[in-house]
Design an enzyme around this catalytic site. Sequence first.
Site, PDB file in Angstrom:
ATOM      1  CB  CYS A   1      -1.064   0.007   1.145  1.00  0.00           C
ATOM      2  SG  CYS A   1      -0.297  -0.114   2.929  1.00  0.00           S
TER       3      CYS A   1
ATOM      4  CG  ASP B   1      -8.239   2.451   0.704  1.00  0.00           C
ATOM      5  OD1 ASP B   1      -7.241   2.168   0.717  1.00  0.00           O
ATOM      6  OD2 ASP B   1      -9.191   1.934   1.218  1.00  0.00           O
TER       7      ASP B   1
ATOM      8  CG  HIS C   1      -5.810  -0.514   1.638  1.00  0.00           C
ATOM      9  ND1 HIS C   1      -5.554   0.554   1.709  1.00  0.00           N
ATOM     10  CD2 HIS C   1      -4.581  -1.252   2.302  1.00  0.00           C
ATOM     11  CE1 HIS C   1      -4.507   0.647   2.510  1.00  0.00           C
ATOM     12  NE2 HIS C   1      -3.904  -0.414   2.944  1.00  0.00           N
TER      13      HIS C   1
END
Length: 454
Positions: free
Chosen positions: A143, A339, A341
């Site tokens: 990440c 994000d 993820h």
Amino acid sequence: MKGFGFREREEAPDNPKPPSSSASSWSTLFSSALSIFDPYIHSQSSPRHRHNAWASAVKRIVGGGPMRRIHERFVLGSARTGVSNSTSDIWLLGVRYNVSSDDEVLGLASFEQDFSSRVIMTYRKGFDVIGDSSYTTDVNWGCMLRSSQMLVAQALVFHRLGRSWRKPPGKLPSQEYIEILQLFGDSEASAFSIHNLILSGKIYGLAAGSWVGPYAMCRSWEILVRSKREGVDNCSESQLPMAIYVVSGDEDGERGGAPVLCIEDAKKRCYEFSQGQSDWTPILLLVPLVLGLENVNPRYIPSLCAIFSFPQSLGMLGGKPGASTYMIGIQDQEVFYLDPHEVQPAVTIDSDNLEADTSSYHCSVIRHIPLESLDPSLALGFYCRDKGDFEDFCSRASKLAEESSGAPLFTVADTRSSRKNSNDAASVATSHVDPDEPDLSLDPAEGEDDWQLL
């Protein structure tokens, strides 16, 4: 025992109370996550087959929607999406939006279009093996690498397409846009792939399957960009057509105070990038910071909010331990982020294919998190197009430091000698690091902040 435990099933009362909405949502969440194991719990096959089945189930859980929801609830906190009812302005990478008005240019709709036009890089699966490892995915460990890719991609968009560029709905993308995405493909053939980032960052502890903090990430980009520039005669033909300068503390190991941006050093980076042909070039500034112990020290929050209003702002890398994000905007003290993820299949972007599917590089879901809840290890990014833009940035940064009540994010100095004096003065007022922590300037890998498994 308190916490995440299980208790034996009890007999149901005669008049059971209906479950609360919160309990019901948690029940649904864990049921969906754990139900995937049912076929293997009741399997009558061999132990070896059951072991493989369990392993398969775990992989499906980790990469699936239920795990993502658990990640959002436990690591990033309660999921917050959309724009709040606040009437305060939003700053998004140097542009102000009055979301309470119907302004077609700078209203809510314009903010949403700007947000969804920012390039997002997420977890991928099924790409080429990374180096001599066996990894063909960066799920659960990549990440921070993806967050940093987003920041650099934004710098390239600003440089080649301009800050006003928006993703054209229903139209083919431009050649320049496709060429930018191609640089971040998931193979060694793409200049800024995670494959090449890991190779360049070995000295700072980067490795497939391991986690890395903002400081090591910034230094790894510095090494990668320099390696890609070798052998290029014209700086305008460089894959990153700008100098890069990582702003950090004194290299002689002295401690305390805020990092110092030395104008003399920035000019030197530009001169080296142009191979002596120019005193100034576009420049990418990366500023790794540690602003507290467990969370960001509240003294720094006003300054962090302010940097999103800088025209040169590229946002910042950070989030929570184990959950790095790319933060691009602010409203009140809620920071908007992209994000990384989401797990998506690897794609190949050919720079000559204008009909390539680029939908996985954009996201319309607007997420935000309280600035005060962030991990104190983070990194700021800025892009200065020319010398005048850099001077404007230095003026804004100096004013912000003066108004920081003794807690500047970083300071600006003309030369190395004035840099030392500036750092000595800043160290009296505040320190960005715990004095008991090891000195990163002595060993680039030692003492790096931990970013753990999700």
